[in-house]
Design an enzyme around this catalytic site. Structure first.
Site, mmCIF file in Angstrom:
data_model
loop_
_atom_site.group_PDB
_atom_site.id
_atom_site.type_symbol
_atom_site.label_atom_id
_atom_site.label_comp_id
_atom_site.label_asym_id
_atom_site.label_seq_id
_atom_site.Cartn_x
_atom_site.Cartn_y
_atom_site.Cartn_z
ATOM 1 N N TRP A 1 -14.727 -40.723 31.090
ATOM 2 C CA TRP A 1 -15.656 -41.779 31.493
ATOM 3 C C TRP A 1 -16.079 -41.468 32.933
ATOM 4 O O TRP A 1 -15.209 -41.286 33.798
ATOM 5 C CB TRP A 1 -14.938 -43.116 31.403
ATOM 6 C CG TRP A 1 -15.789 -44.306 31.709
ATOM 7 C CD1 TRP A 1 -17.041 -44.573 31.231
ATOM 8 C CD2 TRP A 1 -15.434 -45.410 32.555
ATOM 9 N NE1 TRP A 1 -17.477 -45.764 31.721
ATOM 10 C CE2 TRP A 1 -16.522 -46.300 32.541
ATOM 11 C CE3 TRP A 1 -14.307 -45.726 33.315
ATOM 12 C CZ2 TRP A 1 -16.512 -47.488 33.259
ATOM 13 C CZ3 TRP A 1 -14.287 -46.901 34.018
ATOM 14 C CH2 TRP A 1 -15.385 -47.769 33.991
ATOM 15 N N ASP B 1 -5.073 -45.531 31.063
ATOM 16 C CA ASP B 1 -6.255 -46.390 30.958
ATOM 17 C C ASP B 1 -6.402 -46.848 29.510
ATOM 18 O O ASP B 1 -6.678 -46.048 28.618
ATOM 19 C CB ASP B 1 -7.486 -45.573 31.402
ATOM 20 C CG ASP B 1 -8.766 -46.404 31.387
ATOM 21 O OD1 ASP B 1 -8.697 -47.609 31.103
ATOM 22 O OD2 ASP B 1 -9.841 -45.831 31.663
ATOM 23 N N LYS C 1 -13.704 -55.131 25.744
ATOM 24 C CA LYS C 1 -14.129 -54.714 24.407
ATOM 25 C C LYS C 1 -13.368 -55.489 23.338
ATOM 26 O O LYS C 1 -13.969 -56.033 22.419
ATOM 27 C CB LYS C 1 -13.909 -53.214 24.184
ATOM 28 C CG LYS C 1 -14.276 -52.318 25.345
ATOM 29 C CD LYS C 1 -15.753 -52.369 25.649
ATOM 30 C CE LYS C 1 -16.142 -51.461 26.816
ATOM 31 N NZ LYS C 1 -15.258 -51.426 27.987
HETATM 32 N N1 PMP Z 1 -11.978 -47.155 30.986
HETATM 33 C C1 PMP Z 1 -12.768 -46.578 30.077
HETATM 34 C C2 PMP Z 1 -12.334 -45.308 29.427
HETATM 35 C C3 PMP Z 1 -13.995 -47.175 29.738
HETATM 36 O O1 PMP Z 1 -14.773 -46.596 28.838
HETATM 37 C C4 PMP Z 1 -14.364 -48.392 30.369
HETATM 38 C C5 PMP Z 1 -15.654 -49.107 30.068
HETATM 39 N N2 PMP Z 1 -16.619 -48.572 29.454
HETATM 40 C C6 PMP Z 1 -13.498 -48.936 31.305
HETATM 41 C C7 PMP Z 1 -12.317 -48.302 31.593
HETATM 42 C C8 PMP Z 1 -13.815 -50.204 32.080
HETATM 43 O O2 PMP Z 1 -14.164 -51.274 31.351
HETATM 44 P P1 PMP Z 1 -14.658 -52.650 31.993
HETATM 45 O O3 PMP Z 1 -14.702 -52.480 33.468
HETATM 46 O O4 PMP Z 1 -15.984 -52.917 31.401
HETATM 47 O O5 PMP Z 1 -13.609 -53.627 31.596
#
Ligand code: PMP
Length: 392
Positions: free
Chosen positions: A128, A208, A243
């Site tokens: 990411w 993560d 998500k």
């Molecule tokens: N880690 C990964 C691998 C992600 O793909 C994402 C969001 N697309 C995040 C962390 C962070 O998500 P958010 O800040 O939207 O909660």
């Protein structure tokens, strides 16, 4: 002077939304931005969350500050899902705090890594993009290893090599499940090996977990994280509810630290609190409070898990349909069937990505990353035919 600031590149995915919106074709397809979509192409609020929000509106009596750690009821209620019901604190060795989304959690985790004296983070390639951006912003070096092989499986040799070549002061950032952008996850056997390799290294794991429940199930998707935590002395865990509770813009996440001696936890976490103060002071309350209300209520929890099952089943169905198309034009869609989560990469050339947009009205990132949830029974055959057309 402010005027000395250089122009920064626009976010490619946001630019893609604009392109898609301005395409007049009725049968255009958006496989860009990473949100779940139903078979009707919608991203609805979970019914369990709606019910919790209603309860929140009726029952919340104050919006006074909570503190940099946010809603600790939320943080604690989530722990059995992440770390397992049997021993969710790992004998008192894990504590957490609420953060603005998974991004806020990663920001704090990596800032703590820096404060603790680490110099470099080992990151898979591709990852990411924000992983590398946050490291760069904090002045942490990055050592990249190749995440996947061209046949759509993990590149374990590259990971083994990266761990073997690690130096003192290295941390490693691993996706717990539903790898973004490839969808290519480690098998349980591979996680067993990773856990033992990390245990015999000095590398600090930063795990993560942004898509728990979207791969094979809440328990299944936590396998790797739990294996690693069972073998290493210390780790940081970055969690997103954006998500798996559908809360995207409400920004719901948590940061957990696991240490060797429970007596050290308060001191370690005080660094997370201090960093939060210097960044956003306190996380936004609403989404995390709604998640807490879901997790405090058995009926709402059951409803949430059923909604999550439905999401996952739909994505597995889309993946199975793509996989059954097999060799399509010049690419093989079969590996998409065993990949997980919202994303997979189709090995398009830059020209083919353009042709998918201009000729077929199908929009996705230049890397070839598609959001499989953007495909429905109504448009999946069009997508497969377009892939065959542009890659033939
Ligand atoms: N880690 C990964 C691998 C992600 O793909 C994402 C969001 N697309 C995040 C962390 C962070 O998500 P958010 O800040 O939207 O909660």
């Amino acid at each position: 002077m402010l005027n000395d600031l250089k122009q920064q590149p626009a976010d490619a995915l946001l630019a893609l939304i604009k392109l898609h919106n301005s395409d007049p074709r009725a049968d255009k397809i958006d496989l860009g931005v990473g949100v779940y979509r139903t078979g009707d192409g919608e991203t609805p609020v979970f019914a369990a969350i709606k019910a919790a929000e209603k309860k929140l509106a009726e029952e919340q009596e104050s919006k006074a500050y909570l503190g940099p750690e946010g809603d600790m009821g939320f943080v604690e209620k989530l722990m059995p899902y992440v770390f397992g019901k049997a021993n969710p604190t790992m004998d008192g060795r894990i504590e957490g705090m609420q953060t603005p989304g998974g991004t806020g959690s990663l920001r704090l985790a990596l800032a703590m890594v820096k404060r603790a004296g680490y110099k470099r983070v080992i990151v898979g390639k591709p990852s990411w993009p924000n992983h590398n951006q946050i490291c760069a912003d904090l002045g942490l070096g990055v050592l990249e290893f190749n995440h996947a092989t061209p046949d759509g499986t993990t590149d374990m040799d590259a990971l083994r090599g990266a761990i073997a070549s690690a130096e003192d002061g290295d941390a490693i950032l691993l996706h717990g499940c539903c790898h973004n952008p490839t969808g290519i996850d480690y098998s349980n056997g591979e996680w067993d090996e990773i856990a033992s390799l990390l245990a015999s290294s000095k590398i600090l794991p930063v795990l993560d977990l942004a898509y728990q429940g979207l791969g094979h199930g809440m328990e299944e998707d936590a396998y790797g994280l739990r294996r690693v935590l069972a073998t290493v002395p210390e780790a940081l865990i970055c969690y997103s509810c954006d998500k798996n509770f559908g809360l995207y813009r409400d920004r719901v996440g948590a940061l957990y630290a696991m240490v060797v001696d429970p007596a050290d936890l308060a001191r370690v976490m005080s660094n997370g609190h201090a960093l939060a103060r210097a960044n956003w002071s306190q996380p936004p309350d609403h989404g995390a409070a709604a998640v807490r209300l879901v997790l405090e209520d058995e009926a709402l929890t059951t409803q949430w898990l059923a909604e999550l099952d439905q999401m996952r089943d739909r994505m597995r169905e889309v993946r199975a349909t793509l996989a059954s198309a097999g060799k399509t034009g010049g690419v093989d869609l079969t590996p998409i069937g065993i990949q997980n989560g919202l994303f997979s990469i189709v090995p398009f050339t830059a020209e083919q990505v353009q042709e998918m947009r201009t000729k077929h009205g199908i929009y996705f990132a230049g890397s070839g990353r598609i959001n499989v949830a953007g495909l429905t029974t109504g448009n999946i055959q069009k997508f497969i035919a377009a892939v065959a057309d542009v890659t033939a």
